[in-house]
Design a protein around this motif. Structure first.
Motif, PDB file in Angstrom:
ATOM      1  N   THR A 188      15.912   3.760   7.688  1.00 18.18           N
ATOM      2  CA  THR A 188      15.093   4.971   7.550  1.00 18.18           C
ATOM      3  C   THR A 188      15.777   6.167   8.195  1.00 18.18           C
ATOM      4  O   THR A 188      16.350   6.046   9.283  1.00 18.18           O
ATOM      5  CB  THR A 188      13.732   4.746   8.224  1.00 18.18           C
ATOM      6  OG1 THR A 188      13.224   3.507   7.774  1.00 18.18           O
ATOM      7  CG2 THR A 188      12.754   5.861   7.938  1.00 18.18           C
ATOM      8  N   SER A 208      13.998  -5.425   7.604  1.00 23.51           N
ATOM      9  CA  SER A 208      13.737  -4.060   7.121  1.00 23.51           C
ATOM     10  C   SER A 208      12.259  -3.689   7.256  1.00 23.51           C
ATOM     11  O   SER A 208      11.901  -2.515   7.256  1.00 23.51           O
ATOM     12  CB  SER A 208      14.176  -3.939   5.652  1.00 23.51           C
ATOM     13  OG  SER A 208      13.399  -4.822   4.857  1.00 23.51           O
ATOM     14  N   ASP A 209      11.378  -4.683   7.377  1.00 26.02           N
ATOM     15  CA  ASP A 209       9.952  -4.374   7.555  1.00 26.02           C
ATOM     16  C   ASP A 209       9.399  -4.991   8.838  1.00 26.02           C
ATOM     17  O   ASP A 209       8.211  -5.250   8.974  1.00 26.02           O
ATOM     18  CB  ASP A 209       9.141  -4.873   6.343  1.00 26.02           C
ATOM     19  CG  ASP A 209       9.273  -6.378   6.141  1.00 26.02           C
ATOM     20  OD1 ASP A 209      10.117  -6.993   6.844  1.00 26.02           O
ATOM     21  OD2 ASP A 209       8.527  -6.930   5.314  1.00 26.02           O
ATOM     22  N   LEU A 227       8.222   5.223   9.592  1.00 23.22           N
ATOM     23  CA  LEU A 227       8.713   3.916   9.147  1.00 23.22           C
ATOM     24  C   LEU A 227       7.853   3.370   8.004  1.00 23.22           C
ATOM     25  O   LEU A 227       8.361   2.825   7.023  1.00 23.22           O
ATOM     26  CB  LEU A 227       8.727   2.924  10.313  1.00 23.22           C
ATOM     27  CG  LEU A 227       9.730   3.241  11.433  1.00 23.22           C
ATOM     28  CD1 LEU A 227       9.528   2.303  12.622  1.00 23.22           C
ATOM     29  CD2 LEU A 227      11.172   3.148  10.939  1.00 23.22           C
ATOM     30  N   ASP A 254       8.545   5.366   4.761  1.00 18.78           N
ATOM     31  CA  ASP A 254       9.853   4.986   4.204  1.00 18.78           C
ATOM     32  C   ASP A 254       9.786   3.623   3.526  1.00 18.78           C
ATOM     33  O   ASP A 254      10.291   3.429   2.422  1.00 18.78           O
ATOM     34  CB  ASP A 254      10.882   4.960   5.342  1.00 18.78           C
ATOM     35  CG  ASP A 254      12.282   4.801   4.792  1.00 18.78           C
ATOM     36  OD1 ASP A 254      12.742   5.753   4.132  1.00 18.78           O
ATOM     37  OD2 ASP A 254      12.874   3.706   4.989  1.00 18.78           O
ATOM     38  N   GLN A 255       9.089   2.691   4.174  1.00 21.32           N
ATOM     39  CA  GLN A 255       8.949   1.347   3.619  1.00 21.32           C
ATOM     40  C   GLN A 255       8.144   1.372   2.322  1.00 21.32           C
ATOM     41  O   GLN A 255       8.441   0.660   1.371  1.00 21.32           O
ATOM     42  CB  GLN A 255       8.270   0.439   4.657  1.00 21.32           C
ATOM     43  CG  GLN A 255       8.213  -1.021   4.294  1.00 21.32           C
ATOM     44  CD  GLN A 255       9.610  -1.644   4.111  1.00 21.32           C
ATOM     45  OE1 GLN A 255      10.610  -1.154   4.628  1.00 21.32           O
ATOM     46  NE2 GLN A 255       9.695  -2.703   3.303  1.00 21.32           N
ATOM     47  N   LYS A 256       7.106   2.259   2.278  1.00 21.86           N
ATOM     48  CA  LYS A 256       6.267   2.388   1.082  1.00 21.86           C
ATOM     49  C   LYS A 256       7.110   2.882  -0.098  1.00 21.86           C
ATOM     50  O   LYS A 256       7.028   2.341  -1.212  1.00 21.86           O
ATOM     51  CB  LYS A 256       5.128   3.373   1.370  1.00 21.86           C
ATOM     52  CG  LYS A 256       3.902   3.153   0.497  1.00 21.86           C
ATOM     53  CD  LYS A 256       2.880   4.239   0.733  1.00 21.86           C
ATOM     54  CE  LYS A 256       1.803   3.814   1.668  1.00 21.86           C
ATOM     55  NZ  LYS A 256       0.789   4.854   1.878  1.00 21.86           N
TER      56      LYS A 256
END
Lengths: 305, 390
Positions: free
Chosen positions: B60, B98-99, B119, B122-124
């Motif tokens: 991210t 990553s999550d 975070l 960005d993950q979404k």
């Protein structure tokens, strides 16, 4: 304003507070209702001012020019209840003006009278203070002012001397005499016999709701049938046991070793009594006194008990 | 009538202590100002940069607020906090997957939420890319339909009147509770200070009760008006400082008058109840009758239950009954165009209610104001209520 009470009767549940009571109050006089607790004095006053009504009987107020009415309006009379108080947290002037206005005065008149009476009671400097900041005696004075601020024709005072010290009692006496001088009719109840005796014109002694004695002090003394009080000072020491109670002597009390007080029966012939005594003792001096209202009051209550 | 007004004025002025009120409101403004100042201060003093050490690979891209440094992957957890102190770091972010993240901090702060939000966002985005869904499609999934409500009532009563209705219900409830306190104090003080007999030689029971109810009603409404003014000042202040335009209230004057009429009559109704019942109490600190205060809460609580259905049967009926119309009719007037005959009928019933409660209150007052000692029980009160003066 005159007042005529005819055979009034008041019963509360099981208790007969006033029983067949009749009396008259003349215009401009100070009339005292006397009697022990529960005699019916406050009940009588409360009926006179219309707080309660008699079950039977009649109360008539005579106004000028032969007019009569059976109930007074608030502007006509002043009332100081036995259990009394005023707003503790309001300033004295506001309270007195409010009471005056409720009795029909205009605001300016009430303000003026407040100043007049507070000045005469030496409280004018405190007129903006809260009532609760005054001493008990001074609070009583304010309560008295609130009862008469509107210059009523007739005033009802239930135990006006209670809670006052001797100095303030004298001030209240002077105040009541001033009211009388101004033509106000005053009806009061009290326990302080010596004060009432020198203040009131006529009296009504009550017990258990009934009238026991009624009239001027002279009338009452005659009706009470209490004889003269004789205080004898003997030249020699005497003991109280040497004097017996007879039909002539109803009470003997020792003041000290030389002084004895005799309460004589009404039918007692005083010179003959003294002659008998002189045959046995040497007398240095003697004093006679009429029975006080206190004696009559006590005798009346005792007799009824 | 003069004496009623005299008593009313006395009662009002006894409670109108302008110095104390001015001090009270000044303190309230001071508190609002302090809250506002602290909020501004807190916003301005928020940390400008965050020194963050990262263990692992962070995909991210964070804002420039976060100054990132790398940290050895093999460092053991027990030494992480030592590093934070040693390197004057705000925190250490460990990226496991990553999550999956772990954040080590020495103290809690606002930036930690900002980091978490960045975070998540960005993950979404990464997930949407994987599923081949555009942001527009996501929005559609979250809000599949759109419906606009066109309420005819808003055309009639005004679009802001619903807030006014709620406000009126809350404020009139406040006024009723203020009345309860004032009447309890006023009547029991007169009883305790033995002023009653003296007053009764000047005024009759009816004049006394009328004067008290009127004066205390005015006192309560005065408190209500000053509270409204204070609220207006505060909201205006907030609108000015928060740079908001401040939506103008779109309310029909007729509606406001109707609501106020019900409020005033309602407060008067309850004042008669309180004055009558206060006469049965010798000492408010030791009386079981102060529970009567719960009674005026009933219509307020009920009105919240049927707020969504102002034209339902319950609301219709209760807006006609004097005991509940005080709250229900203002709510209905604020929510819809109530037929004028219903408003009129409710008003007539309320006026009749005030008349009868005045009558009963005076009977209770007459029977109890000069009684001291044992308080009457509810049966005694009921009997005195039914007993006429004759």
């Amino acid at each position: 304003m005159q007042l005529s009470v005819n055979q009034i009767r008041k019963q509360y549940a099981e208790m007969l507070a006033v029983d067949d009571l009749s009396f008259e109050v003349k215009s401009g006089e100070i009339f005292a209702l006397l009697g022990p607790n529960g005699a019916g004095k406050s009940s009588t006053i409360r009926m006179l001012i219309g707080l309660t009504y008699p079950d039977t009987g009649e109360i008539v107020f005579s106004i000028d020019k032969g007019q009569t009415k059976t109930q007074l309006v608030s502007a006509d009379f002043g009332y100081l209840p036995e259990e009394r108080g005023l707003y503790q947290e309001t300033n004295i002037q506001d309270t007195l003006v409010y009471m005056g206005q409720l009795k029909g005065m205009t605001k300016s008149d009430a303000l003026q009278q407040t100043d007049v009476w507070l000045t005469s009671f030496d409280l004018i400097e405190r007129k903006k203070d809260q009532l609760k900041t005054l001493s008990k005696g001074n609070q009583q004075k304010v309560q008295l002012i609130s009862a008469i601020i509107h210059r009523p024709k007739i005033v009802f005072l239930d135990e006006p001397f209670s809670g006052l010290d001797p100095v303030n009692q004298e001030k209240v006496i002077a105040f009541l005499q001033l009211l009388k001088h101004q033509g106000t009719t005053i009806i009061l109840s009290a326990h302080q016999m010596s004060l009432v005796e020198k203040l009131a014109d006529r009296f009504l002694l009550m017990n258990e709701g009934k009238a026991t004695l009624y009239g001027s002090i002279k009338d009452i003394r005659e009706a009470a049938q209490l004889g003269t009080k004789l205080t004898v000072t003997f030249s020699e020491k005497v003991v109280i046991e040497s004097f017996e109670l007879t039909e002539q002597v109803v009470q003997v009390s020792s003041i000290d070793s030389h002084n004895i007080q005799f309460t004589l029966a009404p039918q007692c012939h005083v010179p003959r009594f003294l002659q008998t005594m002189l045959a046995e003792h040497q007398i240095e001096s003697l004093q006679t006194a009429q029975p006080s209202l206190h004696d009559i009051y006590i005798n009346s209550v005792k007799g009824a008990a | 009538m003069d004496k009623v007004l005299l008593v009313a004025r006395w009662e009002f002025m006894r409670n109108f202590k302008w110095k104390q009120e001015a001090i009270g409101y000044f303190l309230m403004l001071l508190i609002y100002a302090a809250i506002f100042a602290v909020q501004m201060w807190s916003q301005s003093s928020t940390q400008k940069t965050v020194n963050l050490a990262v263990i692992g690979q962070l995909q991210t891209e964070l804002s420039s607020k976060f100054v990132l440094t790398s940290m050895d992957d093999n460092i053991e957890q027990q030494f992480i906090f030592e590093k934070i102190t040693e390197l004057s770091l705000d925190g250490v972010l460990k990226v496991t997957q990553s999550d999956n993240f772990t954040l080590y901090i020495s103290q809690q702060s606002v930036w930690q939420q900002e980091l978490e939000q960045a975070l998540i966002a960005d993950q979404k985005d990464a997930l949407l890319r994987t599923m081949d869904i555009s942001p527009e499609q996501l929005e559609k999934l979250q809000n599949p339909i759109s419906m606009t409500l066109v309420n005819q009532a808003e055309e009639v009563v005004g679009s802001s009147v619903k807030i006014l209705g709620l406000l009126a219900a809350i404020l009139s409830a406040m006024a009723v509770f203020t009345s309860f306190g004032l009447s309890l104090t006023s009547v029991t003080q007169e009883k305790q200070h033995r002023i009653t007999e003296q007053l009764l030689t000047c005024i009759n029971h009816q004049q006394w009760v009328d004067g008290k109810a009127l004066g205390l009603c005015l006192s309560s409404i005065k408190s209500l008006v000053t509270t409204c003014l204070m609220m207006a000042i505060v909201f205006t202040g907030i609108a000015v400082f928060s740079d908001g335009a401040g939506e103008s209230m779109n309310v029909s004057v007729t509606v406001v008058i109707q609501i106020l009429l019900f409020c005033v009559l309602g407060v008067l109704f309850w004042n008669y109840v309180f004055v009558g019942f206060a006469a049965t109490i010798d000492d408010p600190n030791h009386s079981g009758k102060t529970g009567l205060m719960l009674l005026p809460m009933l219509p307020v609580m009920l009105v919240f239950m049927v707020m969504g259905e102002p034209n339902g049967q319950v609301a219709k009926v209760l807006s006609l009954v004097p005991l509940t119309s005080i709250s229900f009719m203002p709510m209905r007037i604020a929510s819809m165009s109530v037929p004028i005959w219903q408003v009129g009928l409710s008003l007539v019933f309320l006026l009749a209610g005030v008349y009868y409660v005045r009558l009963f209150a005076t009977r209770v007052f007459r029977a109890n104001i000069t009684l001291f000692g044992k308080e009457p029980d509810w049966a005694d009160i009921w009997r005195s209520m039914l007993k006429s003066s004759s």
